[in-house]
Design an enzyme around this catalytic site. Sequence first.
Site, mmCIF file in Angstrom:
data_model
loop_
_atom_site.group_PDB
_atom_site.id
_atom_site.type_symbol
_atom_site.label_atom_id
_atom_site.label_comp_id
_atom_site.label_asym_id
_atom_site.label_seq_id
_atom_site.Cartn_x
_atom_site.Cartn_y
_atom_site.Cartn_z
ATOM 1 N N ASN A 261 0.852 -1.327 -0.074
ATOM 2 C CA ASN A 261 -0.137 -0.026 0.074
ATOM 3 C C ASN A 261 0.824 1.225 0.176
ATOM 4 O O ASN A 261 1.584 1.666 0.990
ATOM 5 C CB ASN A 261 -0.762 -0.077 1.203
ATOM 6 C CG ASN A 261 -1.951 1.116 1.164
ATOM 7 O OD1 ASN A 261 -1.781 1.980 0.478
ATOM 8 N ND2 ASN A 261 -2.757 1.179 2.304
ATOM 9 N N LYS B 227 3.551 1.102 2.788
ATOM 10 C CA LYS B 227 3.180 0.246 3.849
ATOM 11 C C LYS B 227 2.865 -1.469 3.438
ATOM 12 O O LYS B 227 2.733 -1.434 2.016
ATOM 13 C CB LYS B 227 1.780 0.674 4.390
ATOM 14 C CG LYS B 227 1.915 2.197 5.274
ATOM 15 C CD LYS B 227 0.732 2.319 5.797
ATOM 16 C CE LYS B 227 0.641 3.890 6.112
ATOM 17 N NZ LYS B 227 -0.816 4.559 6.090
ATOM 18 N N ARG C 262 -2.687 -2.094 -3.099
ATOM 19 C CA ARG C 262 -3.811 -1.278 -3.221
ATOM 20 C C ARG C 262 -3.674 -0.420 -4.349
ATOM 21 O O ARG C 262 -2.651 0.332 -4.466
ATOM 22 C CB ARG C 262 -3.807 -0.518 -2.086
ATOM 23 C CG ARG C 262 -5.007 0.602 -1.748
ATOM 24 C CD ARG C 262 -4.719 1.479 -0.555
ATOM 25 N NE ARG C 262 -5.951 2.381 -0.834
ATOM 26 C CZ ARG C 262 -5.858 3.574 -0.350
ATOM 27 N NH1 ARG C 262 -4.602 4.154 0.351
ATOM 28 N NH2 ARG C 262 -6.671 4.626 -0.483
ATOM 29 N N HIS D 154 -11.604 5.352 -1.316
ATOM 30 C CA HIS D 154 -11.741 4.676 -0.095
ATOM 31 C C HIS D 154 -12.440 3.359 -0.094
ATOM 32 O O HIS D 154 -12.889 3.071 1.008
ATOM 33 C CB HIS D 154 -12.355 5.638 0.867
ATOM 34 C CG HIS D 154 -11.331 6.656 1.469
ATOM 35 N ND1 HIS D 154 -11.837 7.989 1.966
ATOM 36 C CD2 HIS D 154 -9.923 6.658 1.682
ATOM 37 C CE1 HIS D 154 -10.807 8.708 2.317
ATOM 38 N NE2 HIS D 154 -9.723 8.007 2.018
ATOM 39 N N ARG E 289 -6.443 19.161 1.647
ATOM 40 C CA ARG E 289 -7.311 19.102 0.068
ATOM 41 C C ARG E 289 -8.432 20.038 0.566
ATOM 42 O O ARG E 289 -9.346 19.848 1.546
ATOM 43 C CB ARG E 289 -7.626 17.714 -0.452
ATOM 44 C CG ARG E 289 -6.383 16.803 -0.341
ATOM 45 C CD ARG E 289 -6.690 15.421 -0.836
ATOM 46 N NE ARG E 289 -5.809 14.423 -0.523
ATOM 47 C CZ ARG E 289 -6.136 13.266 -0.268
ATOM 48 N NH1 ARG E 289 -7.467 12.686 -0.381
ATOM 49 N NH2 ARG E 289 -5.283 12.156 0.275
ATOM 50 N N GLU F 221 -8.454 -2.747 5.530
ATOM 51 C CA GLU F 221 -8.199 -2.618 4.252
ATOM 52 C C GLU F 221 -7.333 -3.638 3.816
ATOM 53 O O GLU F 221 -7.585 -4.433 2.833
ATOM 54 C CB GLU F 221 -7.515 -1.171 3.822
ATOM 55 C CG GLU F 221 -8.523 0.102 3.980
ATOM 56 C CD GLU F 221 -8.150 1.154 3.780
ATOM 57 O OE1 GLU F 221 -7.083 1.440 4.789
ATOM 58 O OE2 GLU F 221 -8.384 2.185 2.986
HETATM 59 P P1 ADP Z 1 -4.680 7.998 6.255
HETATM 60 O O1 ADP Z 1 -6.044 8.703 5.525
HETATM 61 O O2 ADP Z 1 -3.413 8.767 5.688
HETATM 62 O O3 ADP Z 1 -4.843 6.491 6.257
HETATM 63 P P2 ADP Z 1 -5.342 7.757 8.928
HETATM 64 O O4 ADP Z 1 -6.795 7.060 8.809
HETATM 65 O O5 ADP Z 1 -4.230 7.245 9.696
HETATM 66 O O6 ADP Z 1 -4.841 8.357 7.794
HETATM 67 O O7 ADP Z 1 -5.916 9.001 9.941
HETATM 68 C C1 ADP Z 1 -5.105 10.269 10.203
HETATM 69 C C2 ADP Z 1 -5.586 11.238 10.957
HETATM 70 O O8 ADP Z 1 -6.191 10.666 12.178
HETATM 71 C C3 ADP Z 1 -4.807 12.497 11.464
HETATM 72 O O9 ADP Z 1 -5.322 13.607 11.181
HETATM 73 C C4 ADP Z 1 -4.748 12.147 12.743
HETATM 74 O O10 ADP Z 1 -4.340 13.386 13.481
HETATM 75 C C5 ADP Z 1 -5.905 11.770 13.101
HETATM 76 N N1 ADP Z 1 -5.859 10.854 14.612
HETATM 77 C C6 ADP Z 1 -4.906 9.833 14.611
HETATM 78 N N2 ADP Z 1 -5.158 9.689 16.195
HETATM 79 C C7 ADP Z 1 -5.941 10.676 16.700
HETATM 80 C C8 ADP Z 1 -6.485 10.851 17.990
HETATM 81 N N3 ADP Z 1 -6.027 10.197 19.021
HETATM 82 N N4 ADP Z 1 -7.161 12.056 18.127
HETATM 83 C C9 ADP Z 1 -7.462 12.783 17.082
HETATM 84 N N5 ADP Z 1 -6.959 12.439 15.843
HETATM 85 C C10 ADP Z 1 -6.394 11.593 15.651
#
Ligand code: ADP
Length: 398
Positions: free
Chosen positions: A10, A17, A91, A179, A235, A384
């Site tokens: 991914n 990843k 992915r 997504h 974005r 995923e």
């Molecule tokens: P991606 O879209 O890259 O897969 P993720 O699903 O891991 O990203 O989401 C990342 C977002 O989740 C970031 O904005 C991060 O700050 C938020 N996030 C992760 N842990 C927390 C938390 N404990 N409280 C608030 N937001 C969080």
Amino acid sequence: MSSLPILVLNSGSSSIKFSAYETGDGQRTRLFEGAVDGIGTDLGKFWIKDAAGKKLVDQTPPLPSRAVAFQLVADALHSGDFPAPAAIGHRTVCGGPNIRENQIITPALIDEIEGYADLAPLHTPIAVYIMREALRLFPGIPNFAVLDTYFHRTLPEVATHMPIPTEYVAMGVRRYGYHGISYESILHQLQPNVPEKLVVAHLGNGSSISAIRKGDCIDTSMGLTPTGGIISGSRTGDIDPGVLIFILKQIARSTPDAAAAAEKLETVVSKKSGLLGVSERSNDMRDLREAIQAGNAKARLAVDKFCWTIARWIGSYVAELNGLDMLVFTGGIGENDIAARAEICANLGALGIVLDPARNNVRGEATISAANSSVTVRVLPPLEDLIIVNHVLRLMGQ
Ligand code: ADP
């Protein structure tokens, strides 16, 4: 059935990843997961941990290029410390208008996907690079593309067709939706009791929402590209097209070359806007929460705008679905930001959505609605990699 280790890759704009699952006899057991992060920097991170969370590799190598990054992954996987994969699942954010089904990767397929890199400019260039390298570095092992757009194949034409001249529609301009692998994983987790009228909010660095009727996606917020829809980390989400024309005209004053100006506009809407643009501080929700605690008004506005936009979108999907049985939050923000869930649902009181503050006060999987809520509200993780493994096994005829 013999065991079939499946490797999942991914890739993102600055990270790769990966994870591996032992499969066979219906089993899906994660063997290990890892990442190489910080591509383009002198101090990257490269780690692999086993299913129990024990770090097997933990390095901070220089990562001048994606070539160096993927070679590290390939060398580690070839070291003999890990089982050789029987197949690899990639992915794949977007295959373009002609590639709508998950399928085996061939050089011709990679060329086709690359031809539509403009549809997912942050994801496709590195993804096609990794596909070519995986074919080269893991010879004889089948590789499969698993598409984020596949889930959205049930969208009706009224949702996919863009109100633009037909010549652009013929070039593949339409709503694809993204997504999708995350959405599939939510339905997988809800089986066998998938509610008839379901809205899922995938809130992460990139965020989107989908309306799902009887398991079929009928609308989704992201459009031609993952930049559309609700406001994301950096974005814009959907925006008055006049804003883009205005910004482009400003850029064109100092950048007369049209292609260079378009690149600059893309950077503005994809990398400098959203939560980052409004807050002038960060695209990361955790940073914004800290800033709000310290009284930062711009961070407050960014998060208010995020929650307000999502509530509006959910409201419109309830109208499309003609009601709502269940709302699911997923993604890094959806799973962890307790306050965001509360703020979004507070804007949806007119729909009979009531959160239980105590139940909502958790990170990770839970049912968070109150007993008197007319809609069940749940938090589920996006699984995923598991969905990619399932597609790979299906395509292998297993
Ligand atoms: P991606 O879209 O890259 O897969 P993720 O699903 O891991 O990203 O989401 C990342 C977002 O989740 C970031 O904005 C991060 O700050 C938020 N996030 C992760 N842990 C927390 C938390 N404990 N409280 C608030 N937001 C969080």
